[in-house]
Design an enzyme around this catalytic site. Structure first.
Site, PDB file in Angstrom:
ATOM      1  N   GLU A 186      13.863  -5.493  -0.473  1.00  0.00           N
ATOM      2  CA  GLU A 186      13.975  -4.051  -0.613  1.00  0.00           C
ATOM      3  C   GLU A 186      13.471  -3.586  -1.974  1.00  0.00           C
ATOM      4  O   GLU A 186      12.862  -2.507  -2.086  1.00  0.00           O
ATOM      5  CB  GLU A 186      15.435  -3.624  -0.435  1.00  0.00           C
ATOM      6  CG  GLU A 186      16.019  -3.898   0.941  1.00  0.00           C
ATOM      7  CD  GLU A 186      16.552  -5.317   1.093  1.00  0.00           C
ATOM      8  OE1 GLU A 186      17.097  -5.621   2.167  1.00  0.00           O
ATOM      9  OE2 GLU A 186      16.415  -6.119   0.138  1.00  0.00           O
ATOM     10  N   ASN A 205       9.172 -10.706   5.650  1.00  0.00           N
ATOM     11  CA  ASN A 205       8.040  -9.781   5.653  1.00  0.00           C
ATOM     12  C   ASN A 205       6.728 -10.479   6.018  1.00  0.00           C
ATOM     13  O   ASN A 205       6.241 -11.334   5.280  1.00  0.00           O
ATOM     14  CB  ASN A 205       7.928  -9.138   4.273  1.00  0.00           C
ATOM     15  CG  ASN A 205       6.865  -8.064   4.202  1.00  0.00           C
ATOM     16  OD1 ASN A 205       6.222  -7.748   5.198  1.00  0.00           O
ATOM     17  ND2 ASN A 205       6.681  -7.505   3.025  1.00  0.00           N
ATOM     18  N   LEU A 206       6.136 -10.105   7.153  1.00  0.00           N
ATOM     19  CA  LEU A 206       4.832 -10.633   7.554  1.00  0.00           C
ATOM     20  C   LEU A 206       3.688  -9.771   7.057  1.00  0.00           C
ATOM     21  O   LEU A 206       2.522 -10.191   7.104  1.00  0.00           O
ATOM     22  CB  LEU A 206       4.747 -10.729   9.074  1.00  0.00           C
ATOM     23  CG  LEU A 206       4.697  -9.403   9.855  1.00  0.00           C
ATOM     24  CD1 LEU A 206       3.923  -9.594  11.163  1.00  0.00           C
ATOM     25  CD2 LEU A 206       6.077  -8.868  10.142  1.00  0.00           C
ATOM     26  N   GLU A 256       2.807  -8.732   4.074  1.00  0.00           N
ATOM     27  CA  GLU A 256       2.110  -9.235   2.888  1.00  0.00           C
ATOM     28  C   GLU A 256       1.039 -10.250   3.268  1.00  0.00           C
ATOM     29  O   GLU A 256      -0.080 -10.212   2.746  1.00  0.00           O
ATOM     30  CB  GLU A 256       3.122  -9.850   1.923  1.00  0.00           C
ATOM     31  CG  GLU A 256       4.094  -8.846   1.328  1.00  0.00           C
ATOM     32  CD  GLU A 256       5.187  -9.496   0.506  1.00  0.00           C
ATOM     33  OE1 GLU A 256       5.805  -8.786  -0.319  1.00  0.00           O
ATOM     34  OE2 GLU A 256       5.435 -10.698   0.678  1.00  0.00           O
TER      35      GLU A 256
END
Length: 426
Positions: free
Chosen positions: A60, A330-331, A333
């Site tokens: 976050e 997180n994919l 990036e």
């Protein structure tokens, strides 16, 4: 009555929470910093309009970067305050924003602690990232006239079902926000079902994060140093996932394939290094600054804040957090850098992004670790398919940008009204 019972649970658990925080501070000393801040203590800052953003941990805190940048440009006369709950989040905030923002803990969710925090900082607006719903904070902010906005908001189906069991409690919480800005239509619909009156949809702020050029160049330098050696990245892995993936990969991968392994949480670096040693896997640790040799099987990424460099290095990335029911990491990036992605079955924290990436050919979905190993082997042997996935990933990442601008348009009226109030508050 429900919030009173909630507060009573906090009071009963508080000694254990405090002891656990101090215990975690043995391995992560940041947890022992400013314990008074956990109760809202501290001196009063300079009298200046404050924009406060709360991001619980690393993901976050990084996702907030486009919004923090937009706030600084649009409101240069305001100070920025960024709060977290975890040591890793606090370290990340210092790394990203230490020169431009105040960094503090968000107090534990006790009424008097939240009152003290709000009196201390007098924020013009509080911006909560993603899933940060704290009932006593919401109640005290409303009493103090501090508007709160929940931005980049997401609510999975399983989380919505849990909230629905406490319908009145959930309704009081979500109606305490002056604005809810959701990532997707599905997220907005779940907030509506809990009682939120008019949530907006602005997209995912993570799409607005630009890959840092220095990190991309670092990954490219690693790539040049390793020559033609294939690299399979296990990115942001969580507890229990390394063993699952290594069991599936260890006997299948050709010996020349280098496994780059980057655990999600820094406190687990030594634990993972020990696990590799027990398995007899030769390893090189990034913290030593040495490059892996020909006989190195695993390159352990035991340094914080370099994930973009690892994506720039890798031929294929298997994304962690998705092999156990943890919701996925997180994919976006990886896609932004052009690294082909393999996802596990558990991606409810990135539900829409994962589905879109798979549909556009930027990512593959594997049912389990064995299927992931099979998919990785297939991709490593097929350069043309990797190139197609890389191009699809970059197109996917670019197509979904703009969430920061849309979010700013929705919260600017709250900032304008809150700034005048914060300067006249006692």
């Amino acid at each position: 009555m429900t919030r009173t019972f909630y507060t009573l649970i906090w009071l009963i658990a508080l000694p254990l929470i405090l002891l656990r925080t101090l215990w975690r501070g043995r391995r992560e000393p940041v947890y022992r910093e400013d314990i008074g801040g956990r109760f809202g203590a501290g001196g009063r800052p300079l009298r200046r309009p404050t924009l406060w953003l709360h991001a619980v941990s690393v993901g976050e805190t990084r996702a907030a970067a486009p919004l923090v940048g937009a706030l600084r440009v649009r409101f240069p006369g305001h100070r920025i305050l960024i709060t977290q709950m975890t040591a890793a989040g606090r370290a990340t905030a210092r790394e990203l924003y230490g020169d431009v923002a105040d960094i503090a803990w968000l107090p534990w969710d006790l009424p008097w602690a939240q009152r003290a925090f709000l009196r201390r900082w007098r924020p013009a607006l509080g911006i909560m990232m993603e899933t940060e719903i704290w009932p006593n904070l919401l109640h005290e902010a409303n009493r103090a006239g501090v508007p709160l906005a929940l931005v980049n908001a997401r609510l999975s189906a399983r989380s919505a079902a849990r909230y629905a069991r406490l319908a009145a409690f959930a309704r009081e919480a979500v109606t305490g926000f002056s604005a809810i800005v959701a990532q997707t239509d599905a997220d907005a619909a779940r907030f509506v079902a809990l009682g939120a009156p008019r949530p907006a949809v602005a997209g995912n702020l993570k799409f607005d994060i630009d890959p840092p050029p220095a990190q991309v160049q670092q990954g490219q330098r690693w790539r040049a140093a390793l020559g033609e050696r294939p690299v399979l990245l296990l990115a942001s892995t969580r507890e229990g996932e390394e063993a699952l993936l290594l069991d599936a990969l260890q006997t299948r991968l050709p010996p020349d394939v280098l496994i780059a392994l980057v655990p999600r949480h820094p406190q687990r670096f030594d634990e993972v290094a020990t696990m590799l040693a027990v398995r007899g896997l030769s390893q090189c640790r990034r913290s030593t600054a040495a490059l892996p040799g020909e006989g190195t099987r695993v390159w352990l990424g035991d340094a914080m804040g370099e994930l973009f460099a690892w994506y720039a290095l890798a031929d294929v990335a298997i994304i962690g957090g998705s092999w156990r029911p943890l919701g996925g990491q997180n994919l976006i990036e990886a896609c932004a850098v052009g690294c082909p992605v393999i996802l596990g079955p558990h991606t409810f924290n990135f539900e829409q992004a994962a589905a879109d990436a798979v549909a556009l050919g930027a990512a593959l979905r594997a049912a389990d670790a064995d299927a992931a190993a099979h998919a990785a082997l297939s991709l490593l042997a097929d350069a043309s398919r990797r190139h197609a996935m890389a191009a699809a990933g970059q197109s996917f990442a670019l197509a979904h940008r703009g969430a920061a601008a849309r979010t700013m348009a929705l919260i600017e009226p709250l900032i304008a009204s809150g700034s005048a109030r914060s300067l006249t508050a006692p």
